[in-house]
Design a protein around this motif. Structure first.
Motif, PDB file in Angstrom:
ATOM      1  N   THR A  31       0.859  -1.190   0.000  1.00 44.77           N
ATOM      2  CA  THR A  31       0.000   0.000   0.000  1.00 44.77           C
ATOM      3  C   THR A  31       0.883   1.223   0.000  1.00 44.77           C
ATOM      4  O   THR A  31       1.932   1.244   0.665  1.00 44.77           O
ATOM      5  N   THR A  32       0.512   2.228  -0.757  1.00 41.83           N
ATOM      6  CA  THR A  32       1.246   3.488  -0.760  1.00 41.83           C
ATOM      7  C   THR A  32       0.729   4.398   0.346  1.00 41.83           C
ATOM      8  O   THR A  32      -0.398   4.243   0.825  1.00 41.83           O
ATOM      9  N   GLN A  33       1.550   5.354   0.734  1.00 38.85           N
ATOM     10  CA  GLN A  33       1.119   6.359   1.687  1.00 38.85           C
ATOM     11  C   GLN A  33       0.237   7.400   0.993  1.00 38.85           C
ATOM     12  O   GLN A  33       0.118   7.417  -0.239  1.00 38.85           O
ATOM     13  N   THR A  34      -0.398   8.259   1.789  1.00 37.51           N
ATOM     14  CA  THR A  34      -1.453   9.133   1.280  1.00 37.51           C
ATOM     15  C   THR A  34      -1.063  10.604   1.440  1.00 37.51           C
ATOM     16  O   THR A  34      -0.777  11.045   2.560  1.00 37.51           O
ATOM     17  N   PRO A  35      -1.054  11.377   0.365  1.00 40.65           N
ATOM     18  CA  PRO A  35      -0.656  12.778   0.459  1.00 40.65           C
ATOM     19  C   PRO A  35      -1.762  13.662   1.026  1.00 40.65           C
ATOM     20  O   PRO A  35      -2.942  13.300   1.013  1.00 40.65           O
ATOM     21  N   ARG A  36      -1.360  14.835   1.473  1.00 36.29           N
ATOM     22  CA  ARG A  36      -2.280  15.756   2.118  1.00 36.29           C
ATOM     23  C   ARG A  36      -3.509  16.108   1.262  1.00 36.29           C
ATOM     24  O   ARG A  36      -4.631  16.144   1.798  1.00 36.29           O
ATOM     25  N   PRO A  37      -3.392  16.346  -0.047  1.00 37.28           N
ATOM     26  CA  PRO A  37      -4.603  16.674  -0.815  1.00 37.28           C
ATOM     27  C   PRO A  37      -5.660  15.570  -0.774  1.00 37.28           C
ATOM     28  O   PRO A  37      -6.856  15.854  -0.791  1.00 37.28           O
ATOM     29  N   VAL A  38      -5.222  14.313  -0.718  1.00 37.03           N
ATOM     30  CA  VAL A  38      -6.180  13.207  -0.636  1.00 37.03           C
ATOM     31  C   VAL A  38      -6.828  13.176   0.741  1.00 37.03           C
ATOM     32  O   VAL A  38      -8.047  12.989   0.870  1.00 37.03           O
ATOM     33  N   LEU A  39      -6.029  13.379   1.782  1.00 40.45           N
ATOM     34  CA  LEU A  39      -6.579  13.440   3.137  1.00 40.45           C
ATOM     35  C   LEU A  39      -7.561  14.594   3.275  1.00 40.45           C
ATOM     36  O   LEU A  39      -8.612  14.467   3.910  1.00 40.45           O
ATOM     37  N   ARG A  77      -8.942  12.703  -6.099  1.00 40.76           N
ATOM     38  CA  ARG A  77      -7.818  13.579  -5.746  1.00 40.76           C
ATOM     39  C   ARG A  77      -6.491  12.848  -5.868  1.00 40.76           C
ATOM     40  O   ARG A  77      -5.473  13.449  -6.225  1.00 40.76           O
ATOM     41  N   ALA A  78      -6.467  11.553  -5.578  1.00 42.78           N
ATOM     42  CA  ALA A  78      -5.232  10.785  -5.721  1.00 42.78           C
ATOM     43  C   ALA A  78      -4.793  10.738  -7.180  1.00 42.78           C
ATOM     44  O   ALA A  78      -3.602  10.900  -7.496  1.00 42.78           O
ATOM     45  N   ILE A  79      -5.738  10.517  -8.071  1.00 43.70           N
ATOM     46  CA  ILE A  79      -5.415  10.488  -9.499  1.00 43.70           C
ATOM     47  C   ILE A  79      -4.914  11.844  -9.956  1.00 43.70           C
ATOM     48  O   ILE A  79      -3.916  11.955 -10.693  1.00 43.70           O
ATOM     49  N   ARG A  80      -5.584  12.889  -9.524  1.00 46.29           N
ATOM     50  CA  ARG A  80      -5.144  14.236  -9.903  1.00 46.29           C
ATOM     51  C   ARG A  80      -3.751  14.529  -9.350  1.00 46.29           C
ATOM     52  O   ARG A  80      -2.914  15.155 -10.008  1.00 46.29           O
ATOM     53  N   ALA A 113      -8.720  -4.182 -13.652  1.00 46.63           N
ATOM     54  CA  ALA A 113      -9.081  -3.891 -12.261  1.00 46.63           C
ATOM     55  C   ALA A 113      -7.888  -3.310 -11.514  1.00 46.63           C
ATOM     56  O   ALA A 113      -6.746  -3.734 -11.729  1.00 46.63           O
ATOM     57  N   PHE A 114      -8.171  -2.326 -10.633  1.00 45.62           N
ATOM     58  CA  PHE A 114      -7.107  -1.811  -9.771  1.00 45.62           C
ATOM     59  C   PHE A 114      -7.702  -1.247  -8.491  1.00 45.62           C
ATOM     60  O   PHE A 114      -8.916  -1.082  -8.367  1.00 45.62           O
ATOM     61  N   SER A 115      -6.808  -0.951  -7.520  1.00 46.75           N
ATOM     62  CA  SER A 115      -7.195  -0.468  -6.200  1.00 46.75           C
ATOM     63  C   SER A 115      -6.641   0.929  -5.963  1.00 46.75           C
ATOM     64  O   SER A 115      -5.525   1.245  -6.399  1.00 46.75           O
ATOM     65  N   ALA A 116      -7.377   1.739  -5.203  1.00 42.45           N
ATOM     66  CA  ALA A 116      -6.936   3.102  -4.914  1.00 42.45           C
ATOM     67  C   ALA A 116      -5.752   3.136  -3.973  1.00 42.45           C
ATOM     68  O   ALA A 116      -4.892   4.016  -4.080  1.00 42.45           O
ATOM     69  N   HIS A 117      -5.680   2.186  -3.040  1.00 41.48           N
ATOM     70  CA  HIS A 117      -4.667   2.287  -1.994  1.00 41.48           C
ATOM     71  C   HIS A 117      -3.259   1.982  -2.487  1.00 41.48           C
ATOM     72  O   HIS A 117      -2.287   2.176  -1.754  1.00 41.48           O
TER      73      HIS A 117
END
Length: 415
Positions: free
Chosen positions: A39-47, A296-299, A228-232
């Motif tokens: 799993t990747t970590q999550t940047p501030r814009p996604v949070l 937001r993650a994609i952007r 198929a893919f996952s957001a995380h």
């Protein structure tokens, strides 16, 4: 493009967007997070997108007439169009939101598979696959009397494409293969494999979980019928993913789950009529905040340019691979010439779990085990490997720290 000083400065600014990367562990050691394939970590814009939904317009979607419901619906469906553009699907109706890659694959197995496969039909899978792209087909094969035929892998971790072409028969209906191996990082030639499958009248189901964070996607150019893919694994939240399916296939598929939102009408006397795709496959209240955060993650990742990210990660992969080859008794498993930034390795005289536990004391997070790829592990005569996997926010300094820590841990184990 090389890993220039300018690009390194960009990465340092990028790292500041990830709050977790500032953590200190085990006696004030810096966190070096190398478990990105899990799993990747999550940047501030996604949070921020996540919290903004709950703080400003938390409401159920599609059926409400009030302002909050309208805002939530627009954000949710706007994400669908963002995904469509991200994967270059032809139609927004080809984007189905799921709980992740696993659910997307199961949806295809239980809906398309049950409706279209007959006893004696054949499915091709590869020895590289994650269990999520093996077990659903095994269950379906047992239920319907299907045959699973396996594409072999060579010692470098590449699929044997000559054998792949020879496996097709008049009963082959589906090919199920990963875009990128989660255990080895091997990038499979999906476009070429799709061309062969389609020439034989078979469909192509692609597990894209490990590809989405590392390379631009074009499902049309790849020739994928399902993807198929996952957001995380794409700097997004857990619990949400995407199934792309060609619209003519989705339109002919029956629902997999029943409930609200996936219907046109329900009658106790006359039965139910179902909504058109994609809503036919999205029963019940969906993961609204997660879907919006996926947007937001994609952007975020596209704003940072895949070409730069890919070049950066490949530089980290080369640096780590070269340094690790200098460690006595260490063997890298899977050295395909075309790899994502994943290194799977074993060390003579050391158990993978011991290495993982000990290197954690240095603040380094890696993955150990069979990586939900036991058939592949057995091919190499292994029960487990260690796996280090890199992302856009990792640095050359972290690579060096990891290799030094690994050397210390190995000496500790051997002593």
């Amino acid at each position: 493009m090389s890993m220039s000083d300018e690009l390194r400065l960009d990465v340092e600014a990028l790292r500041a967007e990830f709050p977790v990367l500032s953590r200190r562990l085990h006696g004030d050691r810096p966190l070096v997070y190398l478990d990105n394939a899990a799993t990747t970590q999550t940047p501030r814009p996604v949070l921020d997108a996540w919290t903004d939904y709950f703080e400003r317009y938390n409401a159920n979607i599609h059926r409400g007439l009030h302002r909050l419901a309208d805002e939530a619906t627009q954000a949710y469906e706007g994400s669908r169009d963002t995904v469509r553009e991200f994967v270059n699907a032809e139609d927004v109706r080809e984007i189905v939101f799921t709980r992740g890659t696993t659910e997307g694959i199961n949806l295809v197995a239980q809906s398309w598979g049950r409706a279209n496969l007959r006893e004696g039909d054949e499915i091709l899978i590869s020895r590289l696959e994650h269990h999520s792209n093996i077990v659903p087909w095994q269950l379906l094969a047992e239920e319907k009397g299907l045959t699973l035929r396996v594409i072999p892998v060579d010692e470098r971790g590449e699929l044997d494409l000559d054998t792949y072409r020879a496996l097709f028969t008049e009963r082959t209906r589906l090919v199920c293969v990963s875009h990128v191996s989660n255990a080895l990082g091997t990038v499979n030639p999906i476009a070429a494999m799709s061309e062969v499958a389609h020439r034989h009248g078979a469909l192509m189901m692609v597990d894209g979980a490990q590809a989405v964070a590392h390379m631009p996607l074009d499902v049309q150019a790849l020739g994928a019928d399902f993807y198929a893919f996952s957001a995380h694994k794409l700097y997004g939240p857990t619990g949400v993913g995407v199934l792309y399916g060609r619209f003519e296939l989705l339109e002919a598929m029956p629902p997999w789950q029943g409930g609200g939102e996936m219907i046109k009408t329900v009658s106790l006397e006359e039965g139910s009529r179902f909504a058109a795709p994609p809503h036919r496959f999205e029963a019940g209240t969906p993961a609204i905040a997660e879907v919006i955060a996926l947007d937001r993650a994609i952007r975020w990742v596209t704003n940072h340019h895949f070409e730069l990210i890919s070049d950066w990660e490949q530089g980290l992969l080369r640096r780590a691979s070269e340094a690790m080859k200098g460690i006595d008794g260490l063997r890298i498993i899977g050295e395909a010439p075309h790899k994502a930034a994943v290194i799977s390795f074993v060390v003579d005289g050391a158990h993978a779990q011991d290495l993982g536990l000990l290197i954690d004391q240095y603040g380094v997070a890696i993955r150990t085990g069979h990586h939900c790829a036991q058939p592949l592990m057995h091919h190499y005569g292994l029960e487990a490997t260690c796996r280090a996997s890199f992302a856009a926010y990792n640095t050359p300094e972290e690579v060096d720290y990891f290799v030094d820590a690994l050397g210390s841990v190995i000496r500790m184990v051997r002593d």
